[in-house]
Motif scaffolding. Sequence first.
Motif, PDB file in Angstrom:
ATOM      1  N   CYS A 107       0.827  -1.214   0.000  1.00 47.52           N
ATOM      2  CA  CYS A 107       0.000   0.000   0.000  1.00 47.52           C
ATOM      3  C   CYS A 107       0.862   1.264   0.000  1.00 47.52           C
ATOM      4  O   CYS A 107       0.377   2.345  -0.373  1.00 47.52           O
ATOM      5  N   VAL A 108       2.125   1.140   0.405  1.00 47.92           N
ATOM      6  CA  VAL A 108       3.058   2.264   0.366  1.00 47.92           C
ATOM      7  C   VAL A 108       3.996   2.145  -0.828  1.00 47.92           C
ATOM      8  O   VAL A 108       4.220   3.111  -1.563  1.00 47.92           O
ATOM      9  N   THR A 109       4.548   0.959  -1.044  1.00 42.94           N
ATOM     10  CA  THR A 109       5.569   0.809  -2.075  1.00 42.94           C
ATOM     11  C   THR A 109       5.019   0.986  -3.491  1.00 42.94           C
ATOM     12  O   THR A 109       5.697   1.561  -4.349  1.00 42.94           O
ATOM     13  N   VAL A 110       3.803   0.507  -3.745  1.00 43.99           N
ATOM     14  CA  VAL A 110       3.246   0.628  -5.098  1.00 43.99           C
ATOM     15  C   VAL A 110       3.012   2.089  -5.487  1.00 43.99           C
ATOM     16  O   VAL A 110       3.489   2.538  -6.540  1.00 43.99           O
ATOM     17  N   PRO A 111       2.283   2.893  -4.671  1.00 44.10           N
ATOM     18  CA  PRO A 111       2.133   4.300  -5.057  1.00 44.10           C
ATOM     19  C   PRO A 111       3.445   5.075  -5.047  1.00 44.10           C
ATOM     20  O   PRO A 111       3.637   5.977  -5.864  1.00 44.10           O
ATOM     21  N   ALA A 112       4.364   4.735  -4.139  1.00 42.38           N
ATOM     22  CA  ALA A 112       5.659   5.429  -4.124  1.00 42.38           C
ATOM     23  C   ALA A 112       6.446   5.146  -5.395  1.00 42.38           C
ATOM     24  O   ALA A 112       7.043   6.054  -5.992  1.00 42.38           O
ATOM     25  N   ALA A 113       6.434   3.892  -5.827  1.00 38.99           N
ATOM     26  CA  ALA A 113       7.130   3.535  -7.065  1.00 38.99           C
ATOM     27  C   ALA A 113       6.465   4.193  -8.268  1.00 38.99           C
ATOM     28  O   ALA A 113       7.138   4.673  -9.188  1.00 38.99           O
TER      29      ALA A 113
ATOM     30  N   SER B  85      12.429   3.067  -8.731  1.00 38.46           N
ATOM     31  CA  SER B  85      11.020   2.659  -8.640  1.00 38.46           C
ATOM     32  C   SER B  85      10.902   1.138  -8.565  1.00 38.46           C
ATOM     33  O   SER B  85      10.075   0.601  -7.819  1.00 38.46           O
ATOM     34  N   VAL B  86      11.764   0.419  -9.312  1.00 44.89           N
ATOM     35  CA  VAL B  86      11.762  -1.049  -9.247  1.00 44.89           C
ATOM     36  C   VAL B  86      12.236  -1.518  -7.874  1.00 44.89           C
ATOM     37  O   VAL B  86      11.667  -2.454  -7.282  1.00 44.89           O
ATOM     38  N   LEU B  87      13.269  -0.877  -7.339  1.00 46.73           N
ATOM     39  CA  LEU B  87      13.784  -1.250  -6.019  1.00 46.73           C
ATOM     40  C   LEU B  87      12.755  -0.983  -4.920  1.00 46.73           C
ATOM     41  O   LEU B  87      12.625  -1.776  -3.971  1.00 46.73           O
ATOM     42  N   VAL B  88      12.020   0.118  -5.041  1.00 50.13           N
ATOM     43  CA  VAL B  88      10.967   0.398  -4.059  1.00 50.13           C
ATOM     44  C   VAL B  88       9.894  -0.679  -4.120  1.00 50.13           C
ATOM     45  O   VAL B  88       9.404  -1.156  -3.083  1.00 50.13           O
ATOM     46  N   LEU B  89       9.516  -1.096  -5.321  1.00 48.10           N
ATOM     47  CA  LEU B  89       8.549  -2.187  -5.452  1.00 48.10           C
ATOM     48  C   LEU B  89       9.076  -3.472  -4.811  1.00 48.10           C
ATOM     49  O   LEU B  89       8.330  -4.212  -4.165  1.00 48.10           O
ATOM     50  N   ALA B  90      10.365  -3.738  -4.993  1.00 47.49           N
ATOM     51  CA  ALA B  90      10.962  -4.945  -4.419  1.00 47.49           C
ATOM     52  C   ALA B  90      10.904  -4.936  -2.893  1.00 47.49           C
ATOM     53  O   ALA B  90      10.877  -5.995  -2.260  1.00 47.49           O
ATOM     54  N   CYS B  91      10.865  -3.746  -2.304  1.00 50.10           N
ATOM     55  CA  CYS B  91      10.779  -3.643  -0.838  1.00 50.10           C
ATOM     56  C   CYS B  91       9.482  -4.247  -0.300  1.00 50.10           C
ATOM     57  O   CYS B  91       9.392  -4.545   0.899  1.00 50.10           O
ATOM     58  N   THR B  92       8.504  -4.421  -1.152  1.00 48.58           N
ATOM     59  CA  THR B  92       7.234  -5.027  -0.739  1.00 48.58           C
ATOM     60  C   THR B  92       7.476  -6.371  -0.064  1.00 48.58           C
ATOM     61  O   THR B  92       6.795  -6.733   0.905  1.00 48.58           O
ATOM     62  N   PHE B  93       8.473  -7.112  -0.554  1.00 50.49           N
ATOM     63  CA  PHE B  93       8.731  -8.467  -0.051  1.00 50.49           C
ATOM     64  C   PHE B  93       9.502  -8.461   1.265  1.00 50.49           C
ATOM     65  O   PHE B  93       9.819  -9.530   1.793  1.00 50.49           O
ATOM     66  N   ALA B  94       9.772  -7.274   1.793  1.00 51.14           N
ATOM     67  CA  ALA B  94      10.437  -7.193   3.098  1.00 51.14           C
ATOM     68  C   ALA B  94       9.459  -7.344   4.248  1.00 51.14           C
ATOM     69  O   ALA B  94       9.844  -7.256   5.417  1.00 51.14           O
ATOM     70  N   GLY B  95       8.180  -7.525   3.929  1.00 49.41           N
ATOM     71  CA  GLY B  95       7.178  -7.765   4.965  1.00 49.41           C
ATOM     72  C   GLY B  95       6.989  -6.572   5.872  1.00 49.41           C
ATOM     73  O   GLY B  95       6.727  -5.457   5.425  1.00 49.41           O
ATOM     74  N   ALA B  96       7.162  -6.788   7.169  1.00 50.11           N
ATOM     75  CA  ALA B  96       6.951  -5.730   8.151  1.00 50.11           C
ATOM     76  C   ALA B  96       7.946  -4.579   7.994  1.00 50.11           C
ATOM     77  O   ALA B  96       7.706  -3.475   8.492  1.00 50.11           O
TER      78      ALA B  96
ATOM     79  N   VAL C 128       8.103  -0.643   4.576  1.00 46.50           N
ATOM     80  CA  VAL C 128       8.061   0.826   4.580  1.00 46.50           C
ATOM     81  C   VAL C 128       9.417   1.423   4.951  1.00 46.50           C
ATOM     82  O   VAL C 128       9.916   2.326   4.255  1.00 46.50           O
ATOM     83  N   PRO C 129      10.086   0.952   6.037  1.00 42.54           N
ATOM     84  CA  PRO C 129      11.432   1.486   6.307  1.00 42.54           C
ATOM     85  C   PRO C 129      12.400   1.242   5.152  1.00 42.54           C
ATOM     86  O   PRO C 129      13.214   2.115   4.826  1.00 42.54           O
ATOM     87  N   ALA C 130      12.325   0.062   4.520  1.00 45.60           N
ATOM     88  CA  ALA C 130      13.217  -0.227   3.397  1.00 45.60           C
ATOM     89  C   ALA C 130      12.947   0.709   2.225  1.00 45.60           C
ATOM     90  O   ALA C 130      13.876   1.216   1.580  1.00 45.60           O
ATOM     91  N   ALA C 131      11.668   0.944   1.944  1.00 45.72           N
ATOM     92  CA  ALA C 131      11.311   1.867   0.859  1.00 45.72           C
ATOM     93  C   ALA C 131      11.815   3.270   1.167  1.00 45.72           C
ATOM     94  O   ALA C 131      12.269   3.990   0.264  1.00 45.72           O
ATOM     95  N   GLY C 132      11.762   3.663   2.437  1.00 47.82           N
ATOM     96  CA  GLY C 132      12.267   4.981   2.823  1.00 47.82           C
ATOM     97  C   GLY C 132      13.761   5.111   2.588  1.00 47.82           C
ATOM     98  O   GLY C 132      14.245   6.147   2.103  1.00 47.82           O
ATOM     99  N   LEU C 133      14.505   4.045   2.895  1.00 45.50           N
ATOM    100  CA  LEU C 133      15.951   4.071   2.676  1.00 45.50           C
ATOM    101  C   LEU C 133      16.284   4.121   1.187  1.00 45.50           C
ATOM    102  O   LEU C 133      17.200   4.831   0.772  1.00 45.50           O
ATOM    103  N   VAL C 134      15.526   3.380   0.375  1.00 44.02           N
ATOM    104  CA  VAL C 134      15.740   3.421  -1.072  1.00 44.02           C
ATOM    105  C   VAL C 134      15.445   4.822  -1.605  1.00 44.02           C
ATOM    106  O   VAL C 134      16.180   5.360  -2.443  1.00 44.02           O
ATOM    107  N   ALA C 135      14.356   5.418  -1.121  1.00 38.71           N
ATOM    108  CA  ALA C 135      13.999   6.771  -1.566  1.00 38.71           C
ATOM    109  C   ALA C 135      15.086   7.777  -1.200  1.00 38.71           C
ATOM    110  O   ALA C 135      15.452   8.653  -2.000  1.00 38.71           O
TER     111      ALA C 135
END
Length: 381
Positions: A306-312, A340-351, A354-361
């Motif tokens: 719900c975070v990684t898809v719109p962010a990507a 954007s691909v790396l942010v999508l990949a963060c989806t598989f980090a589970g819980a 969101v922190p992983a997507a933030g670091l990629v961003a």
Amino acid sequence: MRARRRDEAHRTATPLELFFDLCFVVAVAQAGRQLAHALAGGHWGHGVSGYLMLFFAVWWAWMNFSWFASAYDIDDPPYRLVTLVQIVGVLILAAGVPRAFAAGDFTVVWCGFLVMRLAMVTQWLRAARGSRGAERRTALGYALGVTVCQVGWLGLLLLPEGDVLGVFVVVGLMELAVPALAERSHRTSWHPHHIAERYGLFTIIVLGETIAAATVAVQSALDESDELGTLLPLAGGGLLVVFAAYWIYFAVPIHLHLRSNRQAFLWGYGHYLVFCSAAAVGAGIEVAVEQAFGKAQLSASAAGACVTVPAALFMFTVWLIHSRHHKRGLAQHLVLPVSSVLVLACTFAGAWAVPAAGLVAAATVGAGVTLTARQGTALEQ
């Protein structure tokens, strides 16, 4: 009402336009809130489709006014009064968003849209009265097109609920065609710098609403639990995503790209995805917080999506319609698409999605700054 000059110096947004934007964010907030509730309840299809349709109504009404104002804003009492009527319309629309989401009842939304569009038709007719020749035909073309489309939206009220999506697609395409058809023989005198500023300001407002939605979610979680170890990574990751979104969008002077209707239409229409994805990030953070504390009916990976898809989507769309026009070299062009691909990949980090997507961003911003600095040094040498 006379058209303003396209090369007018010091053309900036007016206080009335800023007030107009702030009132529109009420509708954006309502749409985002309903999206969050739908996603948290596991109603993905219903939530996403309803959000996209209602956000289109908000975005399109805002965009119609913004481009008109760029060409014809004379800020006299009649202009101000009609603009205030448009604000009334968006507040009515915002009030109808929950009912449209929950029960598919678009009556209040349609009435709010009607108020906004009648005001817009009034503005175009006034512009037609003060112009001649091709410019007059363009203004009348806009007035007629807006009126016809508004009649078309009646299908949302009169046809069965199963036909709602079809009505939206057909009439939505009609709406998108109106500017291209109206400006075939005469281009309105919109101002590139003013338009770029208007879109930038609305981007800031949408990102601000995203932070507000996330703050409310965090506050609610704090009221019910003191598990800061769970909450702080979510809040920190969400903030990094939003801060990076701001940095990425404002990294280039886009007004230099807006030379004609061809560039402007593609850029302006593409912002539908920019705005709706930016607002959806806030809804996603809210869902992620609720899932972390057992209040959402979905998995940790689904909540992270719900975070990684719109962010990507935001990153890729900003690159596609906005940033790439000022990138130089393969490395600069690849930063946002790869991120954007790396942010999508963060989806598989589970819980930890969101922190992983933030670091990629954050890393995306760092890479962009570094590459830009290196290019500047190379040019100097």
